[in-house]
Design an enzyme around this catalytic site. Structure first.
Site, mmCIF file in Angstrom:
data_model
loop_
_atom_site.group_PDB
_atom_site.id
_atom_site.type_symbol
_atom_site.label_atom_id
_atom_site.label_comp_id
_atom_site.label_asym_id
_atom_site.label_seq_id
_atom_site.Cartn_x
_atom_site.Cartn_y
_atom_site.Cartn_z
ATOM 1 N N ARG A 196 -1.022 -22.008 71.426
ATOM 2 C CA ARG A 196 -0.543 -21.048 72.431
ATOM 3 C C ARG A 196 -1.390 -21.077 73.702
ATOM 4 O O ARG A 196 -1.045 -20.426 74.697
ATOM 5 C CB ARG A 196 -0.543 -19.626 71.825
ATOM 6 C CG ARG A 196 -1.936 -19.029 71.667
ATOM 7 C CD ARG A 196 -1.964 -17.853 70.730
ATOM 8 N NE ARG A 196 -1.476 -16.620 71.292
ATOM 9 C CZ ARG A 196 -2.247 -15.703 71.890
ATOM 10 N NH1 ARG A 196 -3.551 -15.936 72.026
ATOM 11 N NH2 ARG A 196 -1.725 -14.581 72.327
ATOM 12 N N ASP A 252 -14.621 -22.388 76.482
ATOM 13 C CA ASP A 252 -14.125 -23.455 75.608
ATOM 14 C C ASP A 252 -14.471 -24.833 76.162
ATOM 15 O O ASP A 252 -14.817 -25.756 75.419
ATOM 16 C CB ASP A 252 -12.594 -23.396 75.491
ATOM 17 C CG ASP A 252 -12.073 -22.176 74.771
ATOM 18 O OD1 ASP A 252 -11.318 -22.338 73.811
ATOM 19 O OD2 ASP A 252 -12.406 -21.046 75.186
ATOM 20 N N GLN A 277 -15.577 -15.288 81.673
ATOM 21 C CA GLN A 277 -15.943 -15.560 80.278
ATOM 22 C C GLN A 277 -17.422 -15.928 80.270
ATOM 23 O O GLN A 277 -18.038 -16.000 81.342
ATOM 24 C CB GLN A 277 -15.082 -16.694 79.692
ATOM 25 C CG GLN A 277 -13.910 -16.203 78.870
ATOM 26 C CD GLN A 277 -13.240 -17.289 78.040
ATOM 27 O OE1 GLN A 277 -13.386 -18.477 78.286
ATOM 28 N NE2 GLN A 277 -12.470 -16.873 77.037
ATOM 29 N N ARG A 283 -4.091 -5.314 78.499
ATOM 30 C CA ARG A 283 -4.057 -6.735 78.847
ATOM 31 C C ARG A 283 -2.610 -7.237 78.791
ATOM 32 O O ARG A 283 -1.919 -7.007 77.788
ATOM 33 C CB ARG A 283 -4.906 -7.550 77.871
ATOM 34 C CG ARG A 283 -6.401 -7.295 77.930
ATOM 35 C CD ARG A 283 -7.105 -7.935 76.736
ATOM 36 N NE ARG A 283 -6.645 -7.349 75.490
ATOM 37 C CZ ARG A 283 -6.618 -7.971 74.309
ATOM 38 N NH1 ARG A 283 -7.009 -9.225 74.212
ATOM 39 N NH2 ARG A 283 -6.182 -7.357 73.225
ATOM 40 N N PRO A 284 -2.138 -7.935 79.809
ATOM 41 C CA PRO A 284 -0.768 -8.453 79.778
ATOM 42 C C PRO A 284 -0.499 -9.356 78.576
ATOM 43 O O PRO A 284 0.598 -9.342 78.021
ATOM 44 C CB PRO A 284 -0.660 -9.241 81.088
ATOM 45 C CG PRO A 284 -1.647 -8.589 81.987
ATOM 46 C CD PRO A 284 -2.784 -8.187 81.114
ATOM 47 N N GLU A 285 -1.498 -10.125 78.165
ATOM 48 C CA GLU A 285 -1.306 -11.071 77.066
ATOM 49 C C GLU A 285 -1.405 -10.408 75.699
ATOM 50 O O GLU A 285 -1.187 -11.068 74.671
ATOM 51 C CB GLU A 285 -2.322 -12.220 77.179
ATOM 52 C CG GLU A 285 -3.747 -11.889 76.789
ATOM 53 C CD GLU A 285 -4.559 -11.169 77.854
ATOM 54 O OE1 GLU A 285 -5.789 -11.067 77.685
ATOM 55 O OE2 GLU A 285 -3.970 -10.690 78.849
ATOM 56 N N GLY A 321 -15.462 -13.565 75.053
ATOM 57 C CA GLY A 321 -14.968 -14.647 74.203
ATOM 58 C C GLY A 321 -14.906 -14.250 72.741
ATOM 59 O O GLY A 321 -14.186 -14.863 71.966
ATOM 60 N N ASP A 373 -13.342 -11.985 70.991
ATOM 61 C CA ASP A 373 -12.287 -10.982 70.902
ATOM 62 C C ASP A 373 -11.460 -11.238 69.625
ATOM 63 O O ASP A 373 -10.627 -12.112 69.636
ATOM 64 C CB ASP A 373 -11.403 -10.982 72.143
ATOM 65 C CG ASP A 373 -10.998 -12.374 72.623
ATOM 66 O OD1 ASP A 373 -11.625 -13.379 72.230
ATOM 67 O OD2 ASP A 373 -10.059 -12.445 73.421
ATOM 68 N N GLU A 410 -8.684 -24.043 65.218
ATOM 69 C CA GLU A 410 -9.470 -23.227 66.143
ATOM 70 C C GLU A 410 -10.682 -22.614 65.462
ATOM 71 O O GLU A 410 -11.759 -22.507 66.041
ATOM 72 C CB GLU A 410 -8.576 -22.120 66.707
ATOM 73 C CG GLU A 410 -9.268 -21.155 67.629
ATOM 74 C CD GLU A 410 -8.425 -19.934 67.938
ATOM 75 O OE1 GLU A 410 -8.717 -19.267 68.937
ATOM 76 O OE2 GLU A 410 -7.478 -19.645 67.172
#
Length: 516
Positions: free
Chosen positions: A131, A139, A186, A257-259, A293, A295, A479
């Protein structure tokens, strides 16, 4: 009303976060469960002028039989997870797989999506995967470690230049190149990226990126008109006694948060009902944790088992301040190369002062470990996490301290698949039983720095073995991993486990090669 966010000098265009751009349409879509992942609509690409879409929405939504889902489908293109014709071959090694995977995760300027929330970049870059269809700040440093092992110096240069472009455009590096990330950054790894690039191209690189390094520093150290009273904070700066100035995570917005719009609203309601926390306060803490980071993690919670007690902006993190120390040391070196002894000395002094403050505020004599500091309570937090290994990575621990840290990591964090992030099983993804590639590398390199090669090798064997075992089973690089029970997939988080995966690939290659 559409709120102006920022403008890029290079492109001369304004950037609007989707919740500002679409207003009630955005809120209705996110609250209406049109997509299972809130990030999907934040990344959608409009098929028509946004103003036209908004007008159409207000015109049509009151009509009988109106379908919000159909409206979205007719007016937006939904982004897909990263897919390609790439087929993993489980007969090849994980090392061979990663080297073949880089082109799949690479994005070229001419192939970037147009419109929507993506901020186009001028050079090629590598995305994490799944995603995550954009370049992510911290990252990318760990991805670069693997690109170096693969001989892709060209991609490292391009990515460093993209981050320099973002600093020039916005004054800082956002979480990723999306408009909805323009209120936060970040962990500041840009100085490490520049140092990594200089190891290949020479120290002249530090002089080249000096303006951007200084701009990033100014962003993190912005004091505004604050009074500098001890135990107070302004944006990302916290004032402590004896003139010490340290940093915390922050976000300039205090909205969902929009995401993760729907999830944030639901948590805000819970926090208000159970603890009387105002939504604005809760949103700020959530966003600040997203900037870290981590989260999310019990590391940021008042009650380690209760997400709604999150209090990130009260906490001064040890890892962030180690990174800021490195930035100050890098600036000092860059000014030395520029033959500017006055500025060199200023940043040497800043780094030395921060080093002393790190010892004073983060080293816990009772636990014999580096721990975050709650400046509201004027004491260390209760959380013991892998963030405490950062002083080893940056060589800020004394020799006696290093022995305590090594013993603590080995006895309390090292499992059959690598190092736990924390020992707390909160259900959050940055907690037990999960392990993450960037933290494995920080701890591994930190142990090496203090000649704890046996423990570092033990960690390397466990972590690399877990990655190779999973690859042989599924053909995937993930991940995050369950390091406690290597037969189980990692869990927690706001989304399904993602495959790809940039920083896992990078750390795997670098650690594999260093082991030989």
């Amino acid at each position: 009303m559409i709120g102006f966010v920022s403008a890029s000098p290079s492109y001369g265009q304004a950037y609007y976060s989707p919740e500002d751009l679409y207003g009630s349409l955005f809120a209705d879509v996110q609250n209406g469960y049109i997509f299972s992942d809130s990030k999907t609509f934040a990344d959608c690409i409009p098929l028509f002028d946004p103003v036209y879409i908004i007008e159409q929405y207000h015109r049509e939504k009151e009509r009988e039989g109106f379908s919000l889902s159909d409206f979205v489908s007719a007016h937006f293109r939904v982004p897909e997870k990263i897919k390609s014709d790439f087929i993993p071959d489980r007969q090849e090694s994980a090392e061979q797989h990663v080297k073949r995977l880089w082109p799949v995760l690479m994005r070229r300027p001419e192939n970037q999506e147009q419109g929507g929330s993506l901020i186009p970049l001028p050079h090629c870059y590598v995305v994490p995967g799944g995603r995550f269809r954009e370049i992510y700040y911290w990252d990318s440093y760990f991805t670069m470690l693997g690109l170096r092992e693969s001989g892709r110096v060209d991609l490292i240069e391009s990515m460093v230049n993209n981050f320099a472009f973002l600093i020039n455009s916005f004054g800082f590096i956002p979480t990723a190149n999306r408009t909805y990330y323009l209120s936060r950054s970040q962990p500041p790894f840009f100085s490490l990226m520049v140092q990594l690039y200089s190891e290949m191209e020479g120290k002249k690189v530090l002089k080249t990126y000096l303006p951007q390094l200084k701009k990033e520093y100014d962003y993190w150290m912005d004091t505004g008109n604050s009074t500098a009273e001890p135990f107070t904070g302004y944006r990302r700066v916290v004032y402590l006694p004896d003139g010490a100035v340290l940093n915390r995570y922050w976000d300039d917005k205090a909205t969902p948060r929009p995401e993760a719009y729907r999830e944030d609203i639901e948590l805000a309601l819970e926090a208000q009902e159970q603890h009387g926390t105002s939504p604005d306060e809760l949103y700020r803490h959530i966003r600040a944790a997203a900037e870290s980071g981590w989260d999310f993690s019990s590391r940021w919670f008042g009650d380690e088992s209760d997400f709604s007690t999150i209090k990130t902006t009260d906490i001064i993190p040890v890892d962030l301040n180690c990174l800021m120390y490195h930035l100050e040391k890098t600036l000092a070196e860059a000014y030395r190369l520029k033959d500017n002894p006055e500025m060199q000395q200023i940043f040497e002094d800043k780094a030395n002062a921060r080093c002393q403050a790190i010892q004073k505020y983060f080293w816990n004599e009772d636990r014999h470990f580096f721990m975050d500091y709650d400046f509201k309570k004027q004491a260390n937090t209760d959380s013991i996490s892998l963030a405490g290994s950062y002083p080893l990575f940056f060589k800020l621990a004394s020799k006696p301290q290093s022995h305590y840290i090594r013993a603590y990591l080995r006895l309390n964090f090292l499992k059959s698949g690598g190092l736990l992030t924390t020992n707390v099983k909160s259900g959050q993804q940055w907690d037990a039983p999960n392990g993450w590639a960037p933290l494995q590398w920080i701890a591994y390199k930190g142990l090496r720095n203090y000649n704890f090669h046996r423990t570092a090798n033990e960690l390397s064997v466990e972590w690399l073995g877990l990655i190779e075992k999973e690859f042989k089973h599924s053909g995937k690089m993930l991940e995050k991993y369950n390091v406690s029970d290597t037969n189980l997939i990692a869990g927690g988080g706001e989304y399904e486990i993602q495959e790809g995966f940039g920083w896992t690939n990078g750390v795997y290659l670098r650690m594999k090669n260093r082991k030989r």
